[in-house]
Design a protein around this motif. Structure first.
Motif, PDB file in Angstrom:
ATOM      1  N   VAL A 216       0.845  -1.210   0.000  1.00 38.58           N
ATOM      2  CA  VAL A 216       0.000   0.000   0.000  1.00 38.58           C
ATOM      3  C   VAL A 216       0.876   1.254   0.000  1.00 38.58           C
ATOM      4  O   VAL A 216       0.589   2.229  -0.712  1.00 38.58           O
ATOM      5  CB  VAL A 216      -0.968   0.002   1.215  1.00 38.58           C
ATOM      6  N   THR A 217       1.970   1.230   0.775  1.00 37.04           N
ATOM      7  CA  THR A 217       2.847   2.411   0.797  1.00 37.04           C
ATOM      8  C   THR A 217       3.512   2.589  -0.572  1.00 37.04           C
ATOM      9  O   THR A 217       3.705   3.720  -1.035  1.00 37.04           O
ATOM     10  CB  THR A 217       3.902   2.291   1.913  1.00 37.04           C
ATOM     11  N   ALA A 218       3.822   1.474  -1.222  1.00 35.60           N
ATOM     12  CA  ALA A 218       4.388   1.563  -2.582  1.00 35.60           C
ATOM     13  C   ALA A 218       3.375   2.213  -3.522  1.00 35.60           C
ATOM     14  O   ALA A 218       3.720   3.083  -4.334  1.00 35.60           O
ATOM     15  CB  ALA A 218       4.775   0.164  -3.072  1.00 35.60           C
ATOM     16  N   ALA A 219       2.110   1.831  -3.397  1.00 37.22           N
ATOM     17  CA  ALA A 219       1.067   2.423  -4.257  1.00 37.22           C
ATOM     18  C   ALA A 219       0.907   3.914  -3.955  1.00 37.22           C
ATOM     19  O   ALA A 219       0.762   4.738  -4.870  1.00 37.22           O
ATOM     20  CB  ALA A 219      -0.263   1.693  -4.044  1.00 37.22           C
ATOM     21  N   PHE A 220       0.961   4.259  -2.656  1.00 36.97           N
ATOM     22  CA  PHE A 220       0.864   5.668  -2.231  1.00 36.97           C
ATOM     23  C   PHE A 220       2.005   6.477  -2.861  1.00 36.97           C
ATOM     24  O   PHE A 220       1.797   7.569  -3.405  1.00 36.97           O
ATOM     25  CB  PHE A 220       0.945   5.675  -0.703  1.00 36.97           C
ATOM     26  N   ASN A 221       3.203   5.900  -2.819  1.00 33.68           N
ATOM     27  CA  ASN A 221       4.378   6.599  -3.364  1.00 33.68           C
ATOM     28  C   ASN A 221       4.246   6.750  -4.885  1.00 33.68           C
ATOM     29  O   ASN A 221       4.432   7.832  -5.443  1.00 33.68           O
ATOM     30  CB  ASN A 221       5.632   5.792  -2.975  1.00 33.68           C
ATOM     31  N   ARG A 222       3.865   5.668  -5.558  1.00 36.73           N
ATOM     32  CA  ARG A 222       3.804   5.726  -7.030  1.00 36.73           C
ATOM     33  C   ARG A 222       2.607   6.543  -7.521  1.00 36.73           C
ATOM     34  O   ARG A 222       2.642   7.117  -8.613  1.00 36.73           O
ATOM     35  CB  ARG A 222       3.784   4.309  -7.590  1.00 36.73           C
ATOM     36  N   ASN A 223       1.554   6.624  -6.708  1.00 32.83           N
ATOM     37  CA  ASN A 223       0.399   7.454  -7.087  1.00 32.83           C
ATOM     38  C   ASN A 223       0.802   8.926  -7.268  1.00 32.83           C
ATOM     39  O   ASN A 223       0.172   9.674  -8.023  1.00 32.83           O
ATOM     40  CB  ASN A 223      -0.700   7.341  -6.029  1.00 32.83           C
ATOM     41  N   LEU A 224       1.873   9.293  -6.569  1.00 30.00           N
ATOM     42  CA  LEU A 224       2.413  10.653  -6.709  1.00 30.00           C
ATOM     43  C   LEU A 224       2.664  10.985  -8.188  1.00 30.00           C
ATOM     44  O   LEU A 224       2.420  12.115  -8.637  1.00 30.00           O
ATOM     45  CB  LEU A 224       3.727  10.681  -5.926  1.00 30.00           C
ATOM     46  N   LEU A 225       3.144   9.996  -8.931  1.00 30.59           N
ATOM     47  CA  LEU A 225       3.465  10.244 -10.346  1.00 30.59           C
ATOM     48  C   LEU A 225       2.196  10.448 -11.174  1.00 30.59           C
ATOM     49  O   LEU A 225       2.198  11.229 -12.126  1.00 30.59           O
ATOM     50  CB  LEU A 225       4.311   9.090 -10.912  1.00 30.59           C
ATOM     51  N   ARG A 226       1.130   9.730 -10.804  1.00 30.81           N
ATOM     52  CA  ARG A 226      -0.170   9.967 -11.480  1.00 30.81           C
ATOM     53  C   ARG A 226      -0.588  11.409 -11.256  1.00 30.81           C
ATOM     54  O   ARG A 226      -1.033  12.102 -12.161  1.00 30.81           O
ATOM     55  CB  ARG A 226      -1.256   9.068 -10.878  1.00 30.81           C
ATOM     56  N   HIS A 227      -0.444  11.842 -10.009  1.00 30.86           N
ATOM     57  CA  HIS A 227      -0.854  13.199  -9.666  1.00 30.86           C
ATOM     58  C   HIS A 227       0.016  14.225 -10.408  1.00 30.86           C
ATOM     59  O   HIS A 227      -0.492  15.210 -10.948  1.00 30.86           O
ATOM     60  CB  HIS A 227      -0.749  13.383  -8.140  1.00 30.86           C
ATOM     61  N   VAL A 228       1.327  13.954 -10.463  1.00 25.86           N
ATOM     62  CA  VAL A 228       2.224  14.886 -11.170  1.00 25.86           C
ATOM     63  C   VAL A 228       1.889  14.893 -12.669  1.00 25.86           C
ATOM     64  O   VAL A 228       1.872  15.959 -13.297  1.00 25.86           O
ATOM     65  CB  VAL A 228       3.703  14.510 -10.919  1.00 25.86           C
ATOM     66  N   ASN A 229       1.592  13.731 -13.226  1.00 23.82           N
ATOM     67  CA  ASN A 229       1.183  13.705 -14.645  1.00 23.82           C
ATOM     68  C   ASN A 229      -0.016  14.626 -14.864  1.00 23.82           C
ATOM     69  O   ASN A 229      -0.063  15.380 -15.840  1.00 23.82           O
ATOM     70  CB  ASN A 229       0.805  12.283 -15.078  1.00 23.82           C
ATOM     71  N   ALA A 230      -0.979  14.569 -13.940  1.00 23.16           N
ATOM     72  CA  ALA A 230      -2.196  15.382 -14.099  1.00 23.16           C
ATOM     73  C   ALA A 230      -1.897  16.874 -13.926  1.00 23.16           C
ATOM     74  O   ALA A 230      -2.400  17.701 -14.689  1.00 23.16           O
ATOM     75  CB  ALA A 230      -3.253  14.942 -13.086  1.00 23.16           C
ATOM     76  N   ARG A 231      -1.057  17.216 -12.951  1.00 23.73           N
ATOM     77  CA  ARG A 231      -0.795  18.638 -12.658  1.00 23.73           C
ATOM     78  C   ARG A 231       0.135  19.291 -13.660  1.00 23.73           C
ATOM     79  O   ARG A 231       0.024  20.461 -13.984  1.00 23.73           O
ATOM     80  CB  ARG A 231      -0.167  18.788 -11.262  1.00 23.73           C
ATOM     81  N   LEU A 232       1.142  18.495 -14.096  1.00 24.35           N
ATOM     82  CA  LEU A 232       2.210  19.071 -14.924  1.00 24.35           C
ATOM     83  C   LEU A 232       2.074  18.666 -16.389  1.00 24.35           C
ATOM     84  O   LEU A 232       2.866  19.089 -17.221  1.00 24.35           O
ATOM     85  CB  LEU A 232       3.559  18.581 -14.343  1.00 24.35           C
ATOM     86  N   ASP A 233       1.060  17.846 -16.696  1.00 19.93           N
ATOM     87  CA  ASP A 233       0.930  17.239 -18.040  1.00 19.93           C
ATOM     88  C   ASP A 233       2.217  16.493 -18.380  1.00 19.93           C
ATOM     89  O   ASP A 233       2.699  16.552 -19.518  1.00 19.93           O
ATOM     90  CB  ASP A 233       0.643  18.305 -19.115  1.00 19.93           C
ATOM     91  N   ALA A 234       2.785  15.827 -17.384  1.00 20.11           N
ATOM     92  CA  ALA A 234       4.023  15.060 -17.600  1.00 20.11           C
ATOM     93  C   ALA A 234       3.665  13.658 -18.087  1.00 20.11           C
ATOM     94  O   ALA A 234       2.490  13.269 -18.098  1.00 20.11           O
ATOM     95  CB  ALA A 234       4.815  14.985 -16.297  1.00 20.11           C
ATOM     96  N   ASP A 235       4.693  12.896 -18.507  1.00 18.88           N
ATOM     97  CA  ASP A 235       4.406  11.574 -19.085  1.00 18.88           C
ATOM     98  C   ASP A 235       5.131  10.456 -18.328  1.00 18.88           C
ATOM     99  O   ASP A 235       5.703   9.555 -18.943  1.00 18.88           O
ATOM    100  CB  ASP A 235       4.751  11.572 -20.578  1.00 18.88           C
ATOM    101  N   PHE A 236       5.115  10.516 -17.013  1.00 12.40           N
ATOM    102  CA  PHE A 236       5.686   9.423 -16.211  1.00 12.40           C
ATOM    103  C   PHE A 236       4.942   8.127 -16.516  1.00 12.40           C
ATOM    104  O   PHE A 236       3.699   8.108 -16.502  1.00 12.40           O
ATOM    105  CB  PHE A 236       5.496   9.701 -14.711  1.00 12.40           C
ATOM    106  N   GLY A 237       5.658   7.051 -16.778  1.00  9.02           N
ATOM    107  CA  GLY A 237       5.051   5.717 -16.871  1.00  9.02           C
ATOM    108  C   GLY A 237       5.094   5.142 -15.453  1.00  9.02           C
ATOM    109  O   GLY A 237       6.176   4.882 -14.934  1.00  9.02           O
ATOM    110  N   ILE A 238       3.954   4.945 -14.845  1.00  8.58           N
ATOM    111  CA  ILE A 238       3.931   4.578 -13.413  1.00  8.58           C
ATOM    112  C   ILE A 238       4.684   3.256 -13.177  1.00  8.58           C
ATOM    113  O   ILE A 238       5.414   3.108 -12.196  1.00  8.58           O
ATOM    114  CB  ILE A 238       2.475   4.448 -12.894  1.00  8.58           C
ATOM    115  N   GLY A 239       4.510   2.313 -14.107  1.00  7.51           N
ATOM    116  CA  GLY A 239       5.130   0.997 -13.937  1.00  7.51           C
ATOM    117  C   GLY A 239       6.646   1.019 -14.070  1.00  7.51           C
ATOM    118  O   GLY A 239       7.317   0.027 -13.774  1.00  7.51           O
TER     119      GLY A 239
END
Ligand code: AVI
Length: 329
Positions: A216-239
């Protein structure tokens, strides 16, 4: 929102000005030699829910240890707080900790819930108001790590800042001192600060608390990249990123990072074209520090930040401490 719960949305992800500031902050962090993303970006709606899930994990002892200290020392806490105060809950999340205090009879005359995750806070506060209609409640959407600018309709008398869960550990000690000084300046002599602090302990316990078996903590940490993709229009591949967390004993802090699984390029739009950041395999983005304190060390930090009459309660294993302090005269 029902009319009896006021909402001040000082922080708004979608205001063009604040959005531009956050985009600049994110881009600057990603372009540093040691890339970093501030922990406040964990808390979009899903991130707030994932954090709530973390608090239920067997490995994540802080929340339940703090709750046990509250239960055990309730009469002393009630006496320290007195009556007729305004409880200002910094980073209220689900408002669950404040709600448990109220249900246990520690009742403020006014409750102010403050959080950056505005939608999550609004829903939680509405629920709490339904349960406890007798308490005046107000929600404030605010990035208080940036500036603690509270609305004028919060009386300045008898404020009690409530900062549980050891969120103070997410600041470095000098930042924490600055933040605490800012709180002290907003208190009168009859107010105070009720704050939870995680204590230094065996590193295996700490490592497990931030790298749980369920992930769950790993998901919490990686969810950060989803959020950054949305805020910054970035293209992080979460996997492409893996969770790394460990206790750094020299600095008395848990560090959380996201580590590139292979050589990667991440980009986002800029005024002219796109900014690009390349990552080598194994390179990390630093996403969070969670500092741990000794009881004396934290009391000294409070004193250095302008607090006095410091009281502390802890549990039988000494894993976590709750402090109440007043502004020094
Ligand atoms: C919110 N904060 C106090 C949590 C902590 O323990 O530092 C955030 C967290 N990060 C991973 N797990 C929990």
């Amino acid at each position: 929102m029902p009319p009896q719960v006021r909402l001040h949305q000082i922080f708004d992800w979608d205001s063009p000005q604040q959005n531009a500031r956050l985009r600049r902050e994110l881009a600057a962090g990603l372009l540093q030699t040691q890339a970093s993303i501030a922990p406040k970006f964990f808390y979009d709606k899903l991130g707030s829910r994932l954090f709530e899930a973390i608090t239920e994990l067997p490995e994540y002892y802080p929340t339940r240890t703090e709750a046990a200290i509250f239960s055990e020392h309730l009469p002393a806490i009630r006496q320290a707080l007195g009556q007729g105060f305004t409880l200002i809950d910094l980073g209220c999340g689900s408002c669950g900790k404040a709600g448990r205090l109220f249900h246990a009879g520690v009742m403020p005359s006014r409750y102010v819930a403050v959080d950056i995750s505005v939608d999550f806070m609004r829903d939680s506060l509405q629920q709490l108001k339904r349960e406890l209609p007798g308490i005046e409640m107000m929600g404030v959407g605010l990035d208080f790590t940036h500036e603690l600018a509270l609305p004028d309709d919060i009386p300045s008398q008898r404020r009690v800042f409530f900062y549980p869960g050891s969120s103070i550990g997410n600041f470095s000690p000098p930042e924490a001192a600055r933040f605490l000084r800012g709180l002290a300046e907003q208190l009168d002599a009859s107010g105070g600060l009720l704050i939870g602090v995680d204590l230094i302990k065996d590193s295996a316990l700490l490592d497990a608390a931030y790298d749980d078996a369920l992930g769950v903590t790993a998901a919490f940490n990686r969810n950060l990249l989803r959020h950054v993709n949305a805020r910054l229009d970035a293209d992080f591949g979460i996997g492409d990123w893996q969770h790394v967390a460990f206790y750094n004993a020299a600095d008395a802090r848990i560090e959380m990072h996201l580590e590139a699984r292979r050589p990667l390029t991440v980009s986002w739009p800029e005024t002219a074209g796109r900014s690009v950041r390349r990552f080598a395999a194994g390179e990390r983005i630093h996403t969070e520090n969670s500092y741990k304190y000794s009881p004396d060390g934290f009391a000294a930090l409070l004193a250095s930040a302008g607090f006095a009459e410091i009281e502390m309660w802890t549990g039988p294993r000494g894993w976590f401490a709750l402090f109440f302090a007043r502004r020094a005269e």
